[in-house]
Motif scaffolding. Structure first.
Motif, mmCIF file in Angstrom:
data_model
loop_
_atom_site.group_PDB
_atom_site.id
_atom_site.type_symbol
_atom_site.label_atom_id
_atom_site.label_comp_id
_atom_site.label_asym_id
_atom_site.label_seq_id
_atom_site.Cartn_x
_atom_site.Cartn_y
_atom_site.Cartn_z
ATOM 1 N N LYS A 161 1.081 4.039 -3.128
ATOM 2 C CA LYS A 161 0.638 5.425 -2.966
ATOM 3 C C LYS A 161 1.792 6.416 -3.089
ATOM 4 O O LYS A 161 1.666 7.441 -3.770
ATOM 5 C CB LYS A 161 -0.050 5.572 -1.608
ATOM 6 N N THR A 162 2.901 6.136 -2.419
ATOM 7 C CA THR A 162 3.979 7.130 -2.355
ATOM 8 C C THR A 162 4.915 7.097 -3.562
ATOM 9 O O THR A 162 5.416 8.130 -3.989
ATOM 10 C CB THR A 162 4.807 6.944 -1.070
ATOM 11 N N GLY A 209 -0.614 4.798 3.311
ATOM 12 C CA GLY A 209 -1.090 4.868 1.933
ATOM 13 C C GLY A 209 -2.401 4.172 1.660
ATOM 14 O O GLY A 209 -2.797 4.005 0.509
ATOM 15 N N SER A 248 0.824 -1.211 0.000
ATOM 16 C CA SER A 248 0.000 0.000 0.000
ATOM 17 C C SER A 248 0.853 1.253 0.000
ATOM 18 O O SER A 248 0.602 2.206 -0.762
ATOM 19 C CB SER A 248 -0.918 0.006 1.227
ATOM 20 N N LEU A 249 1.876 1.259 0.839
ATOM 21 C CA LEU A 249 2.741 2.434 0.940
ATOM 22 C C LEU A 249 3.487 2.687 -0.365
ATOM 23 O O LEU A 249 3.577 3.827 -0.841
ATOM 24 C CB LEU A 249 3.729 2.248 2.088
ATOM 25 N N GLU A 263 -4.001 6.473 6.374
ATOM 26 C CA GLU A 263 -3.350 7.355 5.407
ATOM 27 C C GLU A 263 -1.835 7.320 5.523
ATOM 28 O O GLU A 263 -1.121 7.446 4.513
ATOM 29 C CB GLU A 263 -3.863 8.776 5.618
#
Length: 219
Positions: free
Chosen positions: A86-87, A112, A82-83, A109
Protein backbone atom coordinates in the motif's frame (compact mmCIF):
# COMPACT_ATOMS: atom_id res chain seq x y z
CA UNK A 1 -7.21 -7.96 -13.20
CA UNK A 2 -3.60 -8.45 -12.17
CA UNK A 3 -3.22 -10.09 -8.76
CA UNK A 4 -0.14 -10.80 -6.65
CA UNK A 5 -0.33 -13.45 -3.94
CA UNK A 6 2.28 -13.66 -1.19
CA UNK A 7 2.48 -17.23 0.06
CA UNK A 8 2.10 -20.28 -2.17
CA UNK A 9 0.97 -22.74 0.46
CA UNK A 10 -2.37 -24.51 0.26
CA UNK A 11 -4.31 -21.28 0.83
CA UNK A 12 -2.36 -19.21 -1.68
CA UNK A 13 -2.57 -21.88 -4.37
CA UNK A 14 -6.32 -22.29 -3.83
CA UNK A 15 -6.88 -18.55 -4.17
CA UNK A 16 -4.77 -18.53 -7.32
CA UNK A 17 -6.78 -21.33 -8.93
CA UNK A 18 -10.08 -19.56 -8.26
CA UNK A 19 -8.79 -16.29 -9.68
CA UNK A 20 -7.38 -17.99 -12.76
CA UNK A 21 -10.74 -19.67 -13.38
CA UNK A 22 -12.18 -16.16 -13.54
CA UNK A 23 -9.59 -15.12 -16.13
CA UNK A 24 -7.39 -12.99 -13.85
CA UNK A 25 -3.60 -12.85 -14.16
CA UNK A 26 -1.93 -14.25 -11.03
CA UNK A 27 1.62 -14.08 -9.73
CA UNK A 28 2.58 -16.23 -6.73
CA UNK A 29 5.45 -15.18 -4.44
CA UNK A 30 7.00 -17.94 -2.32
CA UNK A 31 10.29 -17.78 -0.42
CA UNK A 32 10.37 -21.45 0.64
CA UNK A 33 11.71 -23.64 -2.17
CA UNK A 34 9.88 -26.64 -0.71
CA UNK A 35 6.58 -24.88 -1.45
CA UNK A 36 7.40 -24.13 -5.08
CA UNK A 37 5.17 -26.44 -7.10
CA UNK A 38 4.56 -24.88 -10.49
CA UNK A 39 2.70 -27.92 -11.75
CA UNK A 40 0.00 -27.38 -9.09
CA UNK A 41 -0.93 -24.01 -10.62
CA UNK A 42 0.70 -24.01 -14.05
CA UNK A 43 -1.22 -20.99 -15.35
CA UNK A 44 0.21 -18.71 -12.65
CA UNK A 45 3.53 -16.87 -12.76
CA UNK A 46 5.78 -18.14 -9.96
CA UNK A 47 8.39 -15.99 -8.25
CA UNK A 48 10.76 -17.55 -5.74
CA UNK A 49 11.28 -14.56 -3.46
CA UNK A 50 10.41 -13.17 -0.06
CA UNK A 51 7.50 -10.74 -0.55
CA UNK A 52 8.55 -8.97 2.67
CA UNK A 53 11.66 -7.69 0.90
CA UNK A 54 11.16 -4.36 -0.84
CA UNK A 55 13.71 -5.13 -3.55
CA UNK A 56 11.86 -8.29 -4.57
CA UNK A 57 8.60 -6.39 -4.96
CA UNK A 58 10.37 -3.69 -6.95
CA UNK A 59 11.85 -6.30 -9.29
CA UNK A 60 8.35 -7.72 -9.84
CA UNK A 61 6.99 -4.20 -10.55
CA UNK A 62 4.31 -4.52 -7.90
CA UNK A 63 3.05 -1.03 -8.74
CA UNK A 64 1.56 -2.52 -11.92
CA UNK A 65 -0.70 -4.90 -9.96
CA UNK A 66 -4.33 -4.21 -9.07
CA UNK A 67 -4.50 -6.39 -5.96
CA UNK A 68 -2.10 -7.81 -3.40
CA UNK A 69 -3.20 -10.82 -1.37
CA UNK A 70 -1.08 -11.50 1.72
CA UNK A 71 -1.84 -15.18 2.28
CA UNK A 72 1.09 -16.56 4.22
CA UNK A 73 0.70 -18.54 7.42
CA UNK A 74 2.51 -15.82 9.39
CA UNK A 75 0.52 -12.78 10.51
CA UNK A 76 3.65 -10.66 10.91
CA UNK A 77 4.66 -11.39 7.31
CA UNK A 78 1.15 -10.61 6.06
CA UNK A 79 1.22 -7.23 7.81
CA UNK A 80 4.62 -6.34 6.34
CA UNK A 81 3.54 -7.37 2.84
CA UNK A 82 0.33 -5.34 3.17
CA UNK A 83 2.12 -2.23 4.38
CA UNK A 84 4.72 -2.37 1.60
CA UNK A 85 2.09 -2.98 -1.08
CA UNK A 86 0.00 0.00 0.00
CA UNK A 87 2.61 2.56 1.03
CA UNK A 88 5.49 1.80 -1.36
CA UNK A 89 3.62 0.64 -4.45
CA UNK A 90 0.14 2.18 -4.03
CA UNK A 91 -1.61 -1.11 -4.83
CA UNK A 92 -5.29 -0.29 -5.08
CA UNK A 93 -6.62 -3.26 -3.09
CA UNK A 94 -4.83 -5.16 -0.34
CA UNK A 95 -6.41 -8.31 1.12
CA UNK A 96 -4.74 -9.97 4.08
CA UNK A 97 -5.18 -13.35 5.71
CA UNK A 98 -5.49 -13.34 9.51
CA UNK A 99 -4.22 -16.61 10.96
CA UNK A 100 -4.70 -15.83 14.65
CA UNK A 101 -8.01 -14.03 15.45
CA UNK A 102 -6.27 -12.33 18.38
CA UNK A 103 -4.25 -10.34 15.85
CA UNK A 104 -7.26 -9.18 13.85
CA UNK A 105 -7.25 -5.71 15.43
CA UNK A 106 -3.91 -5.02 13.73
CA UNK A 107 -5.21 -5.69 10.23
CA UNK A 108 -6.50 -2.26 9.37
CA UNK A 109 -5.74 0.92 7.48
CA UNK A 110 -2.63 1.68 9.54
CA UNK A 111 -1.01 -1.45 8.10
CA UNK A 112 -2.33 -0.92 4.58
CA UNK A 113 -5.05 -3.59 4.79
CA UNK A 114 -8.29 -2.94 2.93
CA UNK A 115 -9.92 -6.28 3.70
CA UNK A 116 -8.90 -8.66 6.49
CA UNK A 117 -10.01 -12.27 6.14
CA UNK A 118 -10.03 -14.39 9.27
CA UNK A 119 -10.86 -18.01 8.46
CA UNK A 120 -11.83 -18.90 12.06
CA UNK A 121 -14.12 -15.87 12.27
CA UNK A 122 -15.74 -16.60 8.91
CA UNK A 123 -16.37 -20.23 9.89
CA UNK A 124 -17.86 -19.13 13.20
CA UNK A 125 -20.05 -16.60 11.39
CA UNK A 126 -21.28 -19.26 8.98
CA UNK A 127 -22.19 -21.51 11.90
CA UNK A 128 -24.11 -18.64 13.51
CA UNK A 129 -25.76 -17.79 10.21
CA UNK A 130 -26.94 -21.36 9.82
CA UNK A 131 -28.74 -21.43 13.16
CA UNK A 132 -29.66 -17.79 13.83
CA UNK A 133 -33.06 -16.42 12.86
CA UNK A 134 -33.82 -12.80 13.63
CA UNK A 135 -30.29 -11.85 14.67
CA UNK A 136 -27.69 -9.86 12.80
CA UNK A 137 -24.66 -12.00 12.03
CA UNK A 138 -21.46 -10.22 11.00
CA UNK A 139 -19.86 -12.07 8.10
CA UNK A 140 -16.94 -9.81 7.17
CA UNK A 141 -15.40 -6.44 7.98
CA UNK A 142 -14.12 -4.07 5.31
CA UNK A 143 -11.45 -2.26 7.25
CA UNK A 144 -10.79 0.70 5.00
CA UNK A 145 -14.34 2.00 5.27
CA UNK A 146 -15.09 0.48 8.67
CA UNK A 147 -18.16 -1.20 7.17
CA UNK A 148 -19.42 -4.70 7.82
CA UNK A 149 -21.13 -7.33 5.72
CA UNK A 150 -23.99 -8.58 7.89
CA UNK A 151 -26.73 -11.17 7.44
CA UNK A 152 -30.19 -11.40 8.92
CA UNK A 153 -32.62 -14.29 8.41
CA UNK A 154 -36.23 -13.25 8.75
CA UNK A 155 -38.60 -15.52 10.69
CA UNK A 156 -41.41 -17.11 8.71
CA UNK A 157 -43.98 -14.90 10.48
CA UNK A 158 -42.14 -11.62 9.96
CA UNK A 159 -44.40 -8.54 9.87
CA UNK A 160 -42.33 -7.37 6.91
CA UNK A 161 -43.76 -10.05 4.62
CA UNK A 162 -45.11 -8.49 1.43
CA UNK A 163 -43.45 -5.13 2.06
CA UNK A 164 -41.49 -3.79 -0.94
CA UNK A 165 -37.80 -3.07 -0.55
CA UNK A 166 -38.33 0.66 -1.11
CA UNK A 167 -40.47 0.89 2.04
CA UNK A 168 -37.88 -0.62 4.38
CA UNK A 169 -36.92 2.03 6.91
CA UNK A 170 -33.18 1.37 6.87
CA UNK A 171 -30.57 3.54 8.58
CA UNK A 172 -29.00 6.08 6.24
CA UNK A 173 -25.63 4.28 6.10
CA UNK A 174 -27.04 0.75 5.66
CA UNK A 175 -27.70 -0.86 2.29
CA UNK A 176 -29.48 -4.07 1.36
CA UNK A 177 -27.30 -5.72 -1.28
CA UNK A 178 -28.70 -9.25 -1.68
CA UNK A 179 -31.73 -11.35 -0.83
CA UNK A 180 -31.20 -15.11 -0.59
CA UNK A 181 -34.48 -16.93 -1.09
CA UNK A 182 -34.37 -20.71 -1.38
CA UNK A 183 -31.90 -21.42 -4.16
CA UNK A 184 -32.16 -17.90 -5.62
CA UNK A 185 -29.82 -14.95 -5.29
CA UNK A 186 -31.87 -11.78 -5.77
CA UNK A 187 -30.39 -8.36 -6.44
CA UNK A 188 -33.10 -6.30 -4.73
CA UNK A 189 -35.11 -3.84 -6.77
CA UNK A 190 -37.33 -1.19 -5.21
CA UNK A 191 -40.57 -3.09 -5.88
CA UNK A 192 -39.36 -6.54 -4.80
CA UNK A 193 -41.38 -7.81 -1.82
CA UNK A 194 -39.82 -9.20 1.34
CA UNK A 195 -40.84 -12.74 2.33
CA UNK A 196 -40.61 -14.75 5.52
CA UNK A 197 -37.49 -16.89 5.62
CA UNK A 198 -35.51 -14.48 3.43
CA UNK A 199 -31.81 -14.15 4.19
CA UNK A 200 -30.96 -10.47 3.83
CA UNK A 201 -27.37 -9.36 3.26
CA UNK A 202 -26.51 -5.78 4.21
CA UNK A 203 -23.46 -3.54 4.24
CA UNK A 204 -23.46 -1.24 7.25
CA UNK A 205 -21.04 0.40 9.68
CA UNK A 206 -20.94 -1.06 13.17
CA UNK A 207 -22.68 1.95 14.69
CA UNK A 208 -25.66 1.48 12.37
CA UNK A 209 -26.22 -2.19 13.25
CA UNK A 210 -28.55 -1.59 16.26
CA UNK A 211 -30.75 0.74 14.19
CA UNK A 212 -30.71 -1.77 11.32
CA UNK A 213 -31.79 -4.55 13.67
CA UNK A 214 -34.62 -2.38 14.99
CA UNK A 215 -35.68 -1.34 11.48
CA UNK A 216 -36.18 -4.94 10.52
CA UNK A 217 -38.64 -5.22 13.43
CA UNK A 218 -36.81 -8.09 15.05
CA UNK A 219 -36.97 -8.06 18.83
Amino acid sequence: MKVAIAGAGAVGRSIARELLLNSHAVTLFERNTAHIDQESVPEATWVQADACELSNLEQAALQTFDVMVAATGDDKANLVVSLLAKTEFAVNRVVARVNDPRNEWLFGEDWGVDVAVSTPRILASLVEEAVSVGDLVRLMTFRQGQANLVELTLPSNTPLAGKPVRKLDLPRDAALVTILRGGRVIVPQSDDPIEGGDELIFIAPAEAEPALHQAMQIQ
